[in-house]
Design an enzyme around this catalytic site. Structure first.
Site, PDB file in Angstrom:
ATOM      1  N   GLU A  73      41.548 -47.154  68.198  1.00  0.00           N
ATOM      2  CA  GLU A  73      42.402 -46.346  67.331  1.00  0.00           C
ATOM      3  C   GLU A  73      43.497 -47.181  66.690  1.00  0.00           C
ATOM      4  O   GLU A  73      43.825 -46.997  65.505  1.00  0.00           O
ATOM      5  CB  GLU A  73      43.017 -45.191  68.138  1.00  0.00           C
TER       6      GLU A  73
ATOM      7  N   HIS B 130      41.085 -33.881  75.623  1.00  0.00           N
ATOM      8  CA  HIS B 130      40.498 -33.479  74.349  1.00  0.00           C
ATOM      9  C   HIS B 130      41.153 -32.212  73.799  1.00  0.00           C
ATOM     10  O   HIS B 130      40.554 -31.512  72.983  1.00  0.00           O
ATOM     11  CB  HIS B 130      38.989 -33.223  74.491  1.00  0.00           C
TER      12      HIS B 130
END
Length: 337
Positions: A60, A129
């Site tokens: 990321e 998540h």
């Protein structure tokens, strides 16, 4: 016009942006050949080619760092962080580089990047998540933060974000991707089915950043919400029968303070709703702003309805979410104060 759910609207927005501007590039984890874990980029690589839509390594920080560099050289990268929970390795690039680029170079360079990411719970994603980290980034000067609540806004806001010359974090509520979710439920109702659709123009249009939307007019109390919680607020107003004015903020930064203060000054009461944890959540900023600007108009304390101050409780996910009952209780307290 076409009937689209939020996923289809987001896909259409990126298709329009790629078609209109050769500087637009889309990349991230699994966004190319696979079309994204939620299928938001499905078909874009086939249509626009491997150099416009492509996959990136599982890094990321690297994804956002490359986007910052591309933006400084005239590109308009749109990157996907697969879940908002994964965005933290890129915070240095977002905060120290993207957000400060224009200021630190005296306007010589800027960072016209858009970072898309699914956020929030409701899909049984567990602790890694399901997080709602918007409050972390609204604190950072130089970043814009956008959260849509419906397909029409999702497309228009995403196109506006891509065309904006500043870095934009675009958080997409997973519970609203496909629906149906009308807010009247404290428990899941097939959140992955295909029924949460609305009329969306097929071509180019924008929903301006920094402009809230009054989705329900009312005179008794103002409810401030965004994303999934807009639908919960609407359900609570309907179930209680209270004449609540529900404002969909749409953009957290820049914030449409004018619409907020005009409403609260008229109703005299305010309830703030968000899914993220309570302490230092964006609702605290909203409450402070309302108190600063509307103090002499307030008839009751400002109410906050939020998630719990706890790591994301997978086993108690649907108790953690503010539902219409909790919001309805806050509306009643505001009215009775």
């Amino acid at each position: 016009m076409a009937t689209m759910n939020m996923i289809e609207a987001l896909n259409s927005a990126m298709d329009v942006a790629l078609t209109r501007d050769p500087a637009v590039t889309i990349f991230g984890q699994d966004v190319g050949y696979f079309g994204g874990v939620f299928r938001a980029t499905d078909g874009l690589q086939r249509k626009h080619g491997l150099t416009r839509v492509f996959d990136a390594p599982i890094s990321e920080g690297g994804i956002v760092a490359v986007a910052v560099g591309m933006g400084a050289y005239g590109k308009r990268p749109v990157v996907e962080i697969q879940f908002a929970d994964y965005i933290y390795p890129a915070t240095d690039q977002l905060i120290s580089e993207a957000a400060r680029m224009r200021y630190r170079t005296g306007g010589e360079w800027w960072s016209p990047i858009t970072v898309r990411s699914p956020y929030g719970g409701g899909i049984y994603g567990g602790q890694t998540h399901s997080q709602s980290p918007e409050g972390i980034f609204t604190h950072v000067a130089g970043l814009k933060t956008v959260i849509p609540s419906n397909p029409y806004d999702a497309k228009g806001l995403l196109i506006a974000a891509i065309e904006d010359d500043d870095p934009v974090l675009f958080f997409e509520p997973k519970r609203l991707y496909n629906g149906p979710f009308d807010g009247h439920h404290d428990r899941p109702v097939e959140p992955w089915s295909k029924h949460a659709a609305s009329e969306v123009p097929e071509g180019h249009y924008v929903v301006p950043l920094g402009k809230a939307n009054i989705v329900r007019a009312g005179s008794a109390v103002t409810v401030l919400a965004y994303g999934t919680m807009v639908h919960v607020a609407l359900a609570a107003a309907s179930e209680t029968g209270i004449d609540a004015e529900v404002i969909d903020l749409r953009t957290l930064m820049p914030l449409d303070l004018e619409t907020i203060t005009q409403s609260v000054s008229r109703t005299g009461r305010c309830v703030v709703v968000h899914e993220a944890t309570r302490t230092c959540g964006f609702g605290a900023e909203l409450a402070a702003l309302v108190q600063e600007h509307c103090f002499f108009d307030l008839e009751a304390p400002i109410e906050r309805v939020t998630g719990w101050d706890t790591p994301y409780p997978h086993a108690f996910e649907w108790d953690y979410f503010p539902g219409p009952k909790r919001v309805g209780d806050a509306l009643r307290r505001a009215m009775e104060a």
